[in-house]
Motif scaffolding. Structure first.
Motif, PDB file in Angstrom:
ATOM      1  N   THR A 253     -19.187   5.660  -8.867  1.00 24.44           N
ATOM      2  CA  THR A 253     -19.423   4.575  -9.828  1.00 24.44           C
ATOM      3  C   THR A 253     -20.374   4.925 -10.962  1.00 24.44           C
ATOM      4  OG1 THR A 253     -19.076   2.946  -8.061  1.00 24.44           O
ATOM      5  CG2 THR A 253     -20.208   2.182 -10.048  1.00 24.44           C
ATOM      6  N   VAL A 254     -21.532   5.515 -10.646  1.00 27.68           N
ATOM      7  CA  VAL A 254     -22.661   5.515 -11.583  1.00 27.68           C
ATOM      8  C   VAL A 254     -22.379   6.274 -12.874  1.00 27.68           C
ATOM      9  CG1 VAL A 254     -25.046   6.235 -11.903  1.00 27.68           C
ATOM     10  CG2 VAL A 254     -24.371   5.115  -9.801  1.00 27.68           C
ATOM     11  N   SER A 255     -21.938   7.533 -12.779  1.00 28.13           N
ATOM     12  CA  SER A 255     -21.704   8.314 -14.000  1.00 28.13           C
ATOM     13  C   SER A 255     -20.619   7.708 -14.885  1.00 28.13           C
ATOM     14  CB  SER A 255     -21.362   9.762 -13.638  1.00 28.13           C
ATOM     15  OG  SER A 255     -22.486  10.411 -13.096  1.00 28.13           O
ATOM     16  N   PRO A 256     -19.456   7.318 -14.323  1.00 32.13           N
ATOM     17  CA  PRO A 256     -18.438   6.672 -15.164  1.00 32.13           C
ATOM     18  C   PRO A 256     -18.926   5.369 -15.793  1.00 32.13           C
ATOM     19  CG  PRO A 256     -17.437   7.481 -13.150  1.00 32.13           C
ATOM     20  CD  PRO A 256     -18.918   7.624 -12.982  1.00 32.13           C
ATOM     21  N   LEU A 257     -19.734   4.599 -15.055  1.00 28.91           N
ATOM     22  CA  LEU A 257     -20.269   3.347 -15.594  1.00 28.91           C
ATOM     23  C   LEU A 257     -21.167   3.617 -16.792  1.00 28.91           C
ATOM     24  CD1 LEU A 257     -20.825   0.289 -15.443  1.00 28.91           C
ATOM     25  CD2 LEU A 257     -22.574   0.767 -13.726  1.00 28.91           C
ATOM     26  N   THR A 258     -22.076   4.564 -16.642  1.00 28.68           N
ATOM     27  CA  THR A 258     -22.976   4.915 -17.738  1.00 28.68           C
ATOM     28  C   THR A 258     -22.202   5.450 -18.940  1.00 28.68           C
ATOM     29  OG1 THR A 258     -24.712   5.450 -16.145  1.00 28.68           O
ATOM     30  CG2 THR A 258     -24.996   6.284 -18.388  1.00 28.68           C
ATOM     31  N   ALA A 259     -21.231   6.330 -18.652  1.00 29.39           N
ATOM     32  CA  ALA A 259     -20.436   6.920 -19.732  1.00 29.39           C
ATOM     33  C   ALA A 259     -19.621   5.868 -20.464  1.00 29.39           C
ATOM     34  CB  ALA A 259     -19.518   7.999 -19.165  1.00 29.39           C
ATOM     35  N   ALA A 260     -19.063   4.907 -19.739  1.00 28.68           N
ATOM     36  CA  ALA A 260     -18.250   3.863 -20.370  1.00 28.68           C
ATOM     37  C   ALA A 260     -19.091   2.999 -21.299  1.00 28.68           C
ATOM     38  CB  ALA A 260     -17.591   2.993 -19.295  1.00 28.68           C
ATOM     39  N   ILE A 261     -20.307   2.662 -20.866  1.00 34.31           N
ATOM     40  CA  ILE A 261     -21.164   1.792 -21.660  1.00 34.31           C
ATOM     41  C   ILE A 261     -21.679   2.512 -22.905  1.00 34.31           C
ATOM     42  CG2 ILE A 261     -23.401   0.609 -21.659  1.00 34.31           C
ATOM     43  CD1 ILE A 261     -22.836  -0.063 -18.690  1.00 34.31           C
ATOM     44  N   LEU A 262     -22.226   3.708 -22.717  1.00 32.80           N
ATOM     45  CA  LEU A 262     -22.802   4.428 -23.857  1.00 32.80           C
ATOM     46  C   LEU A 262     -21.714   5.020 -24.743  1.00 32.80           C
ATOM     47  CD1 LEU A 262     -25.892   6.208 -22.275  1.00 32.80           C
ATOM     48  CD2 LEU A 262     -25.677   3.922 -23.256  1.00 32.80           C
ATOM     49  N   GLY A 263     -20.584   5.380 -24.152  1.00 29.64           N
ATOM     50  CA  GLY A 263     -19.489   5.934 -24.949  1.00 29.64           C
ATOM     51  C   GLY A 263     -18.828   4.907 -25.840  1.00 29.64           C
ATOM     52  N   ALA A 264     -19.061   3.610 -25.546  1.00 31.75           N
ATOM     53  CA  ALA A 264     -18.461   2.560 -26.362  1.00 31.75           C
ATOM     54  C   ALA A 264     -19.233   2.302 -27.650  1.00 31.75           C
ATOM     55  CB  ALA A 264     -18.382   1.266 -25.547  1.00 31.75           C
ATOM     56  N   ILE A 265     -20.451   2.850 -27.727  1.00 36.31           N
ATOM     57  CA  ILE A 265     -21.337   2.595 -28.862  1.00 36.31           C
ATOM     58  C   ILE A 265     -21.513   3.873 -29.667  1.00 36.31           C
ATOM     59  CG2 ILE A 265     -23.647   1.827 -29.534  1.00 36.31           C
ATOM     60  CD1 ILE A 265     -21.905  -0.336 -28.223  1.00 36.31           C
TER      61      ILE A 265
ATOM     62  N   ILE B 117     -26.099  12.769  -5.540  1.00 39.12           N
ATOM     63  CA  ILE B 117     -26.499  13.999  -6.220  1.00 39.12           C
ATOM     64  C   ILE B 117     -25.364  15.024  -6.196  1.00 39.12           C
ATOM     65  CG2 ILE B 117     -28.073  15.968  -6.092  1.00 39.12           C
ATOM     66  CD1 ILE B 117     -30.208  14.017  -5.086  1.00 39.12           C
ATOM     67  N   LEU B 118     -24.671  15.133  -5.061  1.00 43.63           N
ATOM     68  CA  LEU B 118     -23.627  16.142  -4.908  1.00 43.63           C
ATOM     69  C   LEU B 118     -22.357  15.820  -5.696  1.00 43.63           C
ATOM     70  CD1 LEU B 118     -23.930  16.830  -1.063  1.00 43.63           C
ATOM     71  CD2 LEU B 118     -24.548  18.392  -2.922  1.00 43.63           C
ATOM     72  N   LEU B 119     -22.014  14.533  -5.809  1.00 44.16           N
ATOM     73  CA  LEU B 119     -20.695  14.167  -6.316  1.00 44.16           C
ATOM     74  C   LEU B 119     -20.686  13.481  -7.676  1.00 44.16           C
ATOM     75  CD1 LEU B 119     -19.156  12.757  -2.993  1.00 44.16           C
ATOM     76  CD2 LEU B 119     -18.932  15.073  -3.923  1.00 44.16           C
ATOM     77  N   SER B 120     -21.819  12.962  -8.132  1.00 45.16           N
ATOM     78  CA  SER B 120     -21.784  12.119  -9.337  1.00 45.16           C
ATOM     79  C   SER B 120     -21.370  12.902 -10.585  1.00 45.16           C
ATOM     80  CB  SER B 120     -23.136  11.443  -9.560  1.00 45.16           C
ATOM     81  OG  SER B 120     -24.158  12.400  -9.703  1.00 45.16           O
ATOM     82  N   SER B 121     -21.802  14.157 -10.712  1.00 41.50           N
ATOM     83  CA  SER B 121     -21.422  14.917 -11.903  1.00 41.50           C
ATOM     84  C   SER B 121     -19.926  15.179 -11.925  1.00 41.50           C
ATOM     85  CB  SER B 121     -22.197  16.234 -11.958  1.00 41.50           C
ATOM     86  OG  SER B 121     -21.899  17.038 -10.834  1.00 41.50           O
TER      87      SER B 121
END
Length: 456
Positions: A369-381, A309-313
């Motif tokens: 990991t989580v935010s960059p992973l989500t951004a990479a997947i959705l940002g590719a589409i 919660i503290l670091l993902s953003s």
């Protein structure tokens, strides 16, 4: 924010919170369920996986159902179904009844999250949509914090049965708010549901999971095991073939032609399989091994959630500047190191020196990991297909967790003692390391325009 928009956001948060909360409280209750109803490790696996089979198989169908019948109708059905099945689970007289009720609850759960997000997407526009999704994400993440602790308190102070009744009150409030909202439902003309794909996916996952869980009882040489495994594999292959030919597929395979999308989803498989395995093993072993009460077992992994919660953003913002590859590589490798630290757990148990260091390293890696992973997947589409891309990634994450839990008996060697706990830690670390290596090998920084968009 207009009153109607505020109501929609509250409804979406509460409906999703119900599903997320259930996913976090159940692990804490597993030892108590097994102690009262019997069945050992296999029962514990089925309590988790019966829910995940139907949830993972049908979560992609929910979007189509919302188009055909309307988002509010589907959301209301999901909420009522979740409440009814939660009460049935709390009253379960034996393991079989409990497992069947959990599978039915997974069907209801599959209707909640996609319908909630669809309600937000159809109500908010532009910058307001981004803010609404941010509020939804922050609020639903709270389920990860309160779930294990609340579940542990209920198990220790009352009974594991009350764990499954936690959701009844927020469901009742959400149903009342839907009446207050009074919004007219929207249906998309010409929309259809891929029922054949849904059946093939469910049979495929069910057959594979049955074989993995029950092989410890019957052995791999039993027709009941290799037969159901064969049926499962063939049915899932049929599901993939169906997705190539269906007019409105649940999972458009064309998405996987995009490099960061398929690479990100392979990383998702390894990372979320490890997360599910680690989350289940730690909270169950701490109760069955060192004998911690359920409340303390639930609190044990709290540092992981707090760090996320503290670091993902912040990690997400840095990934937007530097690209996701370094974060998607370093994060899982850090998590692998955290999982490996669990090998220090011994018969002479000490949480502060043997478990807490692992939780801190693991939590830092997860936040990276989580935010960059989500951004990479959705940002590719492209944005027009971001909804289905998100649903596919969510389903893949759920199925990865489903298969990891199903394979638990194989991983730990039949029993979750200290030796089995260490074996699970090694497998978790290996899965995470593979996820990091996949990201390093194939994920690339998205190309961006030289011209920055004008601020709103």
């Amino acid at each position: 924010m207009p009153r109607a928009h505020r109501l929609v956001l509250i409804i979406a948060i509460l409906a999703s919170f119900v599903s997320f909360l259930d996913g976090t409280v159940v692990n804490v209750a597993l030892p108590a369920i097994s102690a009262e109803l019997g069945g050992g490790l296999a029962t514990q696996q089925w309590v988790v996986d019966a829910y995940l089979i139907t949830l993972g198989a049908l979560i992609l169908v929910a979007g189509s159902l919302s188009d055909v019948f309307g988002r509010i109708v589907v959301l209301r059905v999901g909420l009522i179904g979740f409440a009814v099945t939660s009460i049935a689970i709390a009253a379960a007289p034996d393991p079989l009844f409990l497992i069947i009720a959990r599978a039915a609850q997974g069907i209801a759960g599959a209707l909640l999250v996609p319908s909630s997000l669809a309600l937000i997407m159809s109500t908010f526009r532009g910058a307001a949509q981004g803010r609404a999704i941010g509020v939804w994400t922050a609020a639903t993440t709270g389920a990860m914090v309160v779930g294990p602790v609340l579940g542990g308190v209920f198990v220790d102070a009352l009974s594991w049965r009350f764990v499954f009744l936690i959701n009844v009150v927020p469901i009742a409030v959400t149903l009342w708010l839907l009446v207050v909202l009074g919004q007219r439902d929207v249906r998309r003309p010409g929309a259809t549901v891929d029922w054949s794909g849904a059946v093939l996916c469910t049979v495929g996952l069910g057959g594979i999971v049955y074989a993995l869980i029950e092989q410890g009882t019957f052995g791999w040489g039993s027709p009941a095991i290799w037969g159901t495994m064969t049926i499962g594999v063939l049915a899932f292959a049929g599901f993939l073939l169906r997705q190539r030919t269906a007019r409105q597929p649940m999972m458009p395979l064309s998405l996987f032609r995009v490099r960061n999308f398929w690479a990100g989803n392979i990383t998702t498989v390894f990372v979320y399989a490890a997360l599910s395995l680690n989350g289940l093993v730690v909270v169950v072993y701490l109760q069955q091994g060192p004998g911690l009460p359920a409340t303390l077992a639930g609190l044990a992994s709290l540092p992981v959630t707090l760090l996320m919660i503290l670091l993902s953003s912040r990690a997400g913002a840095l990934a937007g500047r530097w690209g996701p590859r370094v974060f998607m590589t370093a994060g899982p490798l850090l998590m692998a190191g955290g999982a490996a630290l669990l090998l220090t757990v011994s018969e002479d148990f000490d949480y502060w020196w043997q478990v807490l260091p692992s939780m801190l390293v693991f939590g830092f890696g997860l936040a990276v990991t989580v935010s960059p992973l989500t951004a990479a997947i959705l940002g590719a589409i492209e944005p027009a297909r971001s909804g289905i891309a998100s649903a596919v990634n969510n389903a893949i994450a759920r199925v990865a967790g489903l298969l990891a839990v199903a394979a638990l008996g194989v991983i730990v060697g039949g029993g979750l003692d200290l030796r089995g706990f260490h074996r699970a830690a090694v497998v978790t670390a290996a899965l995470l390391a593979l996820g990091g290596l996949v990201a390093f090998a194939w994920v690339r920084k998205p190309e961006v325009s030289d011209e920055e968009p004008a601020p709103r």
